[in-house]
Write a protein that holds these residues in place. Sequence first.
Motif, mmCIF file in Angstrom:
data_model
loop_
_atom_site.group_PDB
_atom_site.id
_atom_site.type_symbol
_atom_site.label_atom_id
_atom_site.label_comp_id
_atom_site.label_asym_id
_atom_site.label_seq_id
_atom_site.Cartn_x
_atom_site.Cartn_y
_atom_site.Cartn_z
ATOM 1 N N GLN A 39 0.916 -1.267 -0.091
ATOM 2 C CA GLN A 39 -0.061 0.066 -0.038
ATOM 3 C C GLN A 39 0.815 1.384 0.056
ATOM 4 O O GLN A 39 1.701 1.331 0.731
ATOM 5 N N VAL A 40 0.577 2.201 -0.710
ATOM 6 C CA VAL A 40 1.097 3.545 -0.512
ATOM 7 C C VAL A 40 -0.093 4.486 -0.139
ATOM 8 O O VAL A 40 -1.340 4.265 -0.215
ATOM 9 N N PRO A 41 0.314 5.543 0.586
ATOM 10 C CA PRO A 41 -0.739 6.414 1.460
ATOM 11 C C PRO A 41 -1.754 6.911 0.230
ATOM 12 O O PRO A 41 -1.317 7.498 -0.940
ATOM 13 N N GLY A 42 -2.922 6.840 0.438
ATOM 14 C CA GLY A 42 -3.806 7.340 -0.304
ATOM 15 C C GLY A 42 -4.424 6.387 -1.284
ATOM 16 O O GLY A 42 -5.422 6.597 -2.075
ATOM 17 N N LYS A 43 -4.147 5.173 -1.367
ATOM 18 C CA LYS A 43 -4.338 4.073 -2.163
ATOM 19 C C LYS A 43 -4.852 3.013 -1.500
ATOM 20 O O LYS A 43 -4.555 2.750 -0.292
ATOM 21 N N GLU A 44 -5.670 2.254 -1.861
ATOM 22 C CA GLU A 44 -6.152 0.832 -1.351
ATOM 23 C C GLU A 44 -5.173 -0.131 -0.942
ATOM 24 O O GLU A 44 -4.012 0.031 -1.939
ATOM 25 N N ARG A 45 -5.315 -0.881 0.067
ATOM 26 C CA ARG A 45 -4.300 -2.006 -0.082
ATOM 27 C C ARG A 45 -4.445 -3.004 -1.041
ATOM 28 O O ARG A 45 -5.558 -3.371 -1.164
ATOM 29 N N GLU A 46 -3.170 -3.396 -1.617
ATOM 30 C CA GLU A 46 -3.318 -4.187 -2.657
ATOM 31 C C GLU A 46 -2.896 -5.686 -2.343
ATOM 32 O O GLU A 46 -1.753 -5.727 -1.682
ATOM 33 N N PHE A 47 -3.404 -6.759 -2.695
ATOM 34 C CA PHE A 47 -2.874 -8.060 -2.706
ATOM 35 C C PHE A 47 -1.603 -8.230 -3.504
ATOM 36 O O PHE A 47 -1.567 -7.877 -4.626
ATOM 37 N N VAL A 48 -0.797 -9.015 -2.783
ATOM 38 C CA VAL A 48 0.595 -9.498 -3.361
ATOM 39 C C VAL A 48 0.380 -10.914 -3.616
ATOM 40 O O VAL A 48 0.594 -11.499 -4.557
#
Length: 124
Positions: A39-48
């Motif tokens: 995740q980067v600030p301001g974005k949704e948490r992304e599955f890896v």
Amino acid sequence: QVQLVESGGGLVQAGDSLRLSCAASGRTFSSYGMGWFRQVPGKEREFVAAMNWSGGSTHYADSVKGRFTISRDNAKNTVYLQMNSLKPEDTDVYYCALSRGRVATMNPRDYDYWGQGTQVTVSS
């Protein structure tokens, strides 16, 4: 109390490799699925990537398939993320997470506990 502690992040160049580790305590680690998200600030948490309790089933995001490998050592209560052929777009804060059950999914809502995150920066 469950604690997850990530390590292994850093600054690398495109094409390099890193291995992230996540040490778990406070719960029977081997009974639960584990996942990695970013995740980067301001974005949704992304599955890896995710792995079930036994290590017999894994899932990967399309963006990392063939480059990243998730693994676990239940004797050490640790899950790993081997990241090869890193790209600038892999730059993110990476989080490990403990699943609610034995199965590990791609949905962050299925995870009860999260680490503090480790920064990965890939320069071009």
